[in-house]
Motif scaffolding. Sequence first.
Motif, mmCIF file in Angstrom:
data_model
loop_
_atom_site.group_PDB
_atom_site.id
_atom_site.type_symbol
_atom_site.label_atom_id
_atom_site.label_comp_id
_atom_site.label_asym_id
_atom_site.label_seq_id
_atom_site.Cartn_x
_atom_site.Cartn_y
_atom_site.Cartn_z
ATOM 1 N N ARG A 164 -62.494 38.185 -42.409
ATOM 2 C CA ARG A 164 -61.565 38.446 -43.510
ATOM 3 C C ARG A 164 -61.961 37.611 -44.708
ATOM 4 O O ARG A 164 -62.707 36.645 -44.611
ATOM 5 N N HIS A 197 -64.434 46.379 -41.118
ATOM 6 C CA HIS A 197 -63.869 45.085 -41.493
ATOM 7 C C HIS A 197 -62.743 45.309 -42.503
ATOM 8 O O HIS A 197 -62.875 44.979 -43.688
ATOM 9 N N GLN A 206 -60.113 43.834 -43.185
ATOM 10 C CA GLN A 206 -59.498 42.676 -43.829
ATOM 11 C C GLN A 206 -60.439 41.999 -44.832
ATOM 12 O O GLN A 206 -60.147 40.920 -45.330
#
Length: 324
Positions: A102, A129, A131
């Motif tokens: 993140r 991904h 985040q």
Amino acid sequence: MSFGAFDRKKRAVELYHLKTFLAVAEEGRLSRASERLFISQPSVSAHVKALEEELGLGLFRRSSKGMRLTPEGEVLLEHAREALNAVQRITVKARSLRQDVRGKLRVALNTDSSFLRVSRLAALMGERHPQVELGLTLSVSGRIVESLRAGEVDAGFVFQENDPEDFEFLRLCSFRLLIMGPAAWRERIENADWEDLARLPWIWTPPPCLCYQLGEDMFKRRKLSLTKTIEADNEQVVNDLIMAGKGVSLVREDEALAAEAAGTMVRWEGGCVPQYAYLVYSHSRADDALLLALRSVVAEIWQDADVPVPCGAVCASPCADDPA
């Protein structure tokens, strides 16, 4: 400057003090450090003053020419770099220990998003991904390297492999820059030799666009100087100016061939500039989870790219890196 009366219990060295110290030392002026850090000039000055008071030392000599490090400042500069690098390593390690990836990933583009396959990059990053926030900026190769050094971006796409000791480079593909001119100049360009070509009006780019420097070297090796009449730092602007009959320039091969097929540009067959496209990021962040995620996605997107071929096998005549 007097530091004796300062109560050290009330203040400590903060990371942002060190970041400001480093920026002022490298930029040489408060105004430039302010632009680099995206804070006001009075804040930069206050950070420097607070750090000097906490350390009990003058770090800079101030003059009309800017900020110069004192001998003490020179010594402490390297320690400040080490401290900031240590914090960066802690951050990188913490990310690698987390199960998820993140954060914000700042990526600089040096050419159009279609060539760099940015839509596929954004789609895959979002899918794998979710985040990670992707931030994209447009620049040129030389400035992207400068931005990486300054910590203004996390990674970028460039057309040169510079400073391999400081940076990691992932080669994506090979291509050529072709010498192109307005379609209306067909006879002048097709019949031109190197001297004729150098005398034509050229549309050029600022120094940070390093691939054009390679093109200029092609003429310097023949003891020729280009007649530069217009400077532009955007490829689309350069292409539009060529088609408008304002001059000749270097054009990326895919765009050049499309323009030639459309009848809007004509190619000079006597030479070209071979190039590679790369993803680049700092060697010190090679284990950063964010950058590992980016590298993995970019490598997958470009796995079908053409295998690089020696330029002599595809160019009709010697290229910039071939003997004259």
